[in-house]
Design a protein around this motif. Structure first.
Motif, PDB file in Angstrom:
ATOM      1  N   GLU A   1       0.835  -1.213   0.000  1.00 63.48           N
ATOM      2  CA  GLU A   1       0.000   0.000   0.000  1.00 63.48           C
ATOM      3  C   GLU A   1       0.865   1.256   0.000  1.00 63.48           C
ATOM      4  O   GLU A   1       0.523   2.255  -0.645  1.00 63.48           O
ATOM      5  N   MET A   2       1.995   1.206   0.694  1.00 62.91           N
ATOM      6  CA  MET A   2       2.889   2.358   0.736  1.00 62.91           C
ATOM      7  C   MET A   2       3.498   2.634  -0.632  1.00 62.91           C
ATOM      8  O   MET A   2       3.568   3.787  -1.085  1.00 62.91           O
ATOM      9  N   VAL A   3       3.929   1.578  -1.306  1.00 65.67           N
ATOM     10  CA  VAL A   3       4.497   1.740  -2.655  1.00 65.67           C
ATOM     11  C   VAL A   3       3.442   2.301  -3.597  1.00 65.67           C
ATOM     12  O   VAL A   3       3.707   3.224  -4.385  1.00 65.67           O
ATOM     13  N   ASP A   4       2.231   1.740  -3.531  1.00 62.64           N
ATOM     14  CA  ASP A   4       1.150   2.209  -4.397  1.00 62.64           C
ATOM     15  C   ASP A   4       0.817   3.673  -4.138  1.00 62.64           C
ATOM     16  O   ASP A   4       0.592   4.452  -5.078  1.00 62.64           O
ATOM     17  N   PHE A   5       0.806   4.060  -2.850  1.00 65.29           N
ATOM     18  CA  PHE A   5       0.497   5.448  -2.478  1.00 65.29           C
ATOM     19  C   PHE A   5       1.547   6.398  -3.051  1.00 65.29           C
ATOM     20  O   PHE A   5       1.216   7.463  -3.605  1.00 65.29           O
ATOM     21  N   ILE A   6       2.820   6.011  -2.920  1.00 66.01           N
ATOM     22  CA  ILE A   6       3.906   6.868  -3.434  1.00 66.01           C
ATOM     23  C   ILE A   6       3.798   7.032  -4.954  1.00 66.01           C
ATOM     24  O   ILE A   6       3.962   8.142  -5.497  1.00 66.01           O
ATOM     25  N   LEU A   7       3.518   5.943  -5.661  1.00 72.09           N
ATOM     26  CA  LEU A   7       3.423   5.994  -7.119  1.00 72.09           C
ATOM     27  C   LEU A   7       2.232   6.842  -7.583  1.00 72.09           C
ATOM     28  O   LEU A   7       2.315   7.566  -8.582  1.00 72.09           O
ATOM     29  N   ARG A   8       1.126   6.755  -6.854  1.00 74.93           N
ATOM     30  CA  ARG A   8      -0.073   7.468  -7.272  1.00 74.93           C
ATOM     31  C   ARG A   8      -0.081   8.928  -6.849  1.00 74.93           C
ATOM     32  O   ARG A   8      -0.552   9.794  -7.571  1.00 74.93           O
ATOM     33  N   HIS A   9       0.426   9.202  -5.640  1.00 74.32           N
ATOM     34  CA  HIS A   9       0.305  10.560  -5.092  1.00 74.32           C
ATOM     35  C   HIS A   9       1.609  11.358  -5.102  1.00 74.32           C
ATOM     36  O   HIS A   9       1.593  12.567  -4.827  1.00 74.32           O
ATOM     37  N   ARG A  10       2.740  10.672  -5.391  1.00 71.95           N
ATOM     38  CA  ARG A  10       4.050  11.341  -5.417  1.00 71.95           C
ATOM     39  C   ARG A  10       4.358  12.050  -4.090  1.00 71.95           C
ATOM     40  O   ARG A  10       4.927  13.132  -4.066  1.00 71.95           O
ATOM     41  N   GLU A  11       3.971  11.425  -2.972  1.00 68.63           N
ATOM     42  CA  GLU A  11       4.292  11.965  -1.652  1.00 68.63           C
ATOM     43  C   GLU A  11       4.412  10.812  -0.660  1.00 68.63           C
ATOM     44  O   GLU A  11       4.006   9.683  -0.951  1.00 68.63           O
ATOM     45  N   PHE A  12       4.988  11.142   0.517  1.00 67.08           N
ATOM     46  CA  PHE A  12       5.243  10.092   1.498  1.00 67.08           C
ATOM     47  C   PHE A  12       3.945   9.676   2.200  1.00 67.08           C
ATOM     48  O   PHE A  12       3.183  10.543   2.652  1.00 67.08           O
ATOM     49  N   PRO A  13       3.685   8.374   2.336  1.00 66.42           N
ATOM     50  CA  PRO A  13       2.438   7.888   2.974  1.00 66.42           C
ATOM     51  C   PRO A  13       2.549   7.900   4.501  1.00 66.42           C
ATOM     52  O   PRO A  13       2.736   6.859   5.142  1.00 66.42           O
TER      53      PRO A  13
END
Length: 382
Positions: free
Chosen positions: A109-121
């Motif tokens: 989920e953290m990797v996906d969040f970074i790729l989608r939002h370009r910010e730290f989860p």
């Protein structure tokens, strides 16, 4: 890193070094020429391990909780509320872990969040930190507010022919915020235990297999009551003589011959604690911050000097009672309510040099046995 985080990092770094040094010291006491201190070291060492695990958990807890409070002006240890919270988290760990995603799922989920939002989860990172914390607090033996008694030795007193137990327990005092270890040497005149544990020759019955350590007092009929007694009589405000006297009064067939209390603190570290201004000022000049600390501890002891025999009369009877020795010639011993005491200080070599160079060492360490840790070794009698 902001100032609060930097202070927390320095504190945890210093206390970890101090507890590691304390473990080295007590580890050394089990070897020659310290055989007389071997039992004390054997008992205390696991409690130091509990403290180390507690501090590791508290440090991990900062990954998802912003606040961590210590008693800066007195003990230098975490406030009692932190101890209660840790114990509460230990009890609820299984339930709370069930509500947090597994580590692999969180990472994905953290990797996906970074790729989608370009910010730290940040939220996912806190969930991961909480999960790691709960897994550790669930598995580790922490220093709880009260640690149940355990019997680690049993023998027979050749004079009285009574079974003789060595029992220990732990407590983190709520008022002083100090961790303490108690050790009691107790004779048992219960008819059942006399008949079971003592052979005809007055020695320990070799036919009885005792798998030490035993959880609680070795006498099963008194074990639960003894647990309750220990929990109610472990406050730092109670003198060892008072605790031993209460034990003698509360149990007609238990005869306390010696009670020791090891108080593991206070702890001093530069820029964090305010419990001694002279120490703090000098420690602030120590170059390496993981060497800018001082840990003290006190070993208090009260022992029975005589036992008044039991009296059986037609109208009334009185069980045997112990009389405890208090060293009234020593004002500090009398104030503490003890037969004897030792005060110890553990300090890194660099910090000791700084205190010595500042002319503070003799004043600060007066009445203390000083132990200097250097290169993973403890040097005593400096």
């Amino acid at each position: 890193m902001n100032a609060a985080n930097d202070a927390a990092a320095r504190y945890f770094e210093a206390i970890a070094a101090a507890l590691e040094g304390l473990g080295v010291y007590f580890g050394d006491r089990t070897a020659s020429p310290f055989q007389n201190h071997g039992v004390v070291a054997e008992v205390v060492a696991p409690y130091i391990g509990r403290l180390e695990r507690s501090f590791a958990c508290w440090q991990n807890r900062l990954g998802f909780m912003d606040k961590f409070r210590i008693q800066r002006a007195e003990s230098g240890y975490p406030v009692f509320q932190s101890v209660l919270e840790l114990e509460n988290d230990r009890r609820q760990a299984e339930q709370r872990l069930a509500g947090i995603s597994a580590p692999d799922e969180l990472r994905a989920e953290m990797v996906d969040f970074i790729l989608r939002h370009r910010e730290f989860p940040a939220d996912l990172q806190r969930s991961m930190a909480e999960r790691l914390y709960l897994e550790e607090v669930k598995e580790g033996k922490i220093f709880s507010p009260f640690i149940l008694p355990e019997t680690v030795r049993v023998s027979v007193n050749p004079k009285t022919r009574r079974p003789y137990y060595l029992v220990h327990w732990g407590a983190f005092d709520g008022s002083s915020s100090l961790p303490m270890v108690y050790m009691a040497a107790v004779e048992d005149s219960s008819p059942k235990m006399l008949g079971t544990l003592v052979a005809a020759d007055g020695k320990l019955n070799e036919k009885i297999e005792i798998g030490l350590p035993v959880g609680g007092l070795l006498n099963p009929e008194l074990a639960h009551r003894f647990d309750e007694f220990a929990e109610k009589n472990s406050a730092y405000s109670l003198s060892p003589a008072t605790i031993a006297g209460n034990l003698d009064k509360d149990f007609d067939t238990l005869h306390p011959k010696q009670l020791r209390r090891v108080v593991l603190g206070p702890f001093y570290t530069a820029g964090i604690t305010e419990n001694n201004s002279a120490v703090s000022e000098v420690l602030s000049k120590v170059r390496r911050r993981d060497n800018a600390w001082l840990l003290t501890w006190t070993v208090q002891e009260v022992y029975s000097k005589a036992e008044r025999p039991a009296r059986k009369g037609l109208w009334s009877s009185e069980p045997a009672r112990d009389e405890f020795h208090i060293d009234t010639d020593d004002l500090d011993a009398a104030r503490m309510g003890v037969s004897a005491y030792e005060q110890h200080a553990l300090v890194p070599h660099e910090a000791y040099q700084a205190l010595y160079a500042a002319g503070e060492a003799q004043k600060i360490f007066e009445g203390y046995d000083v132990h200097v840790i250097s290169g993973g070794r403890v040097i005593t009698d400096v």
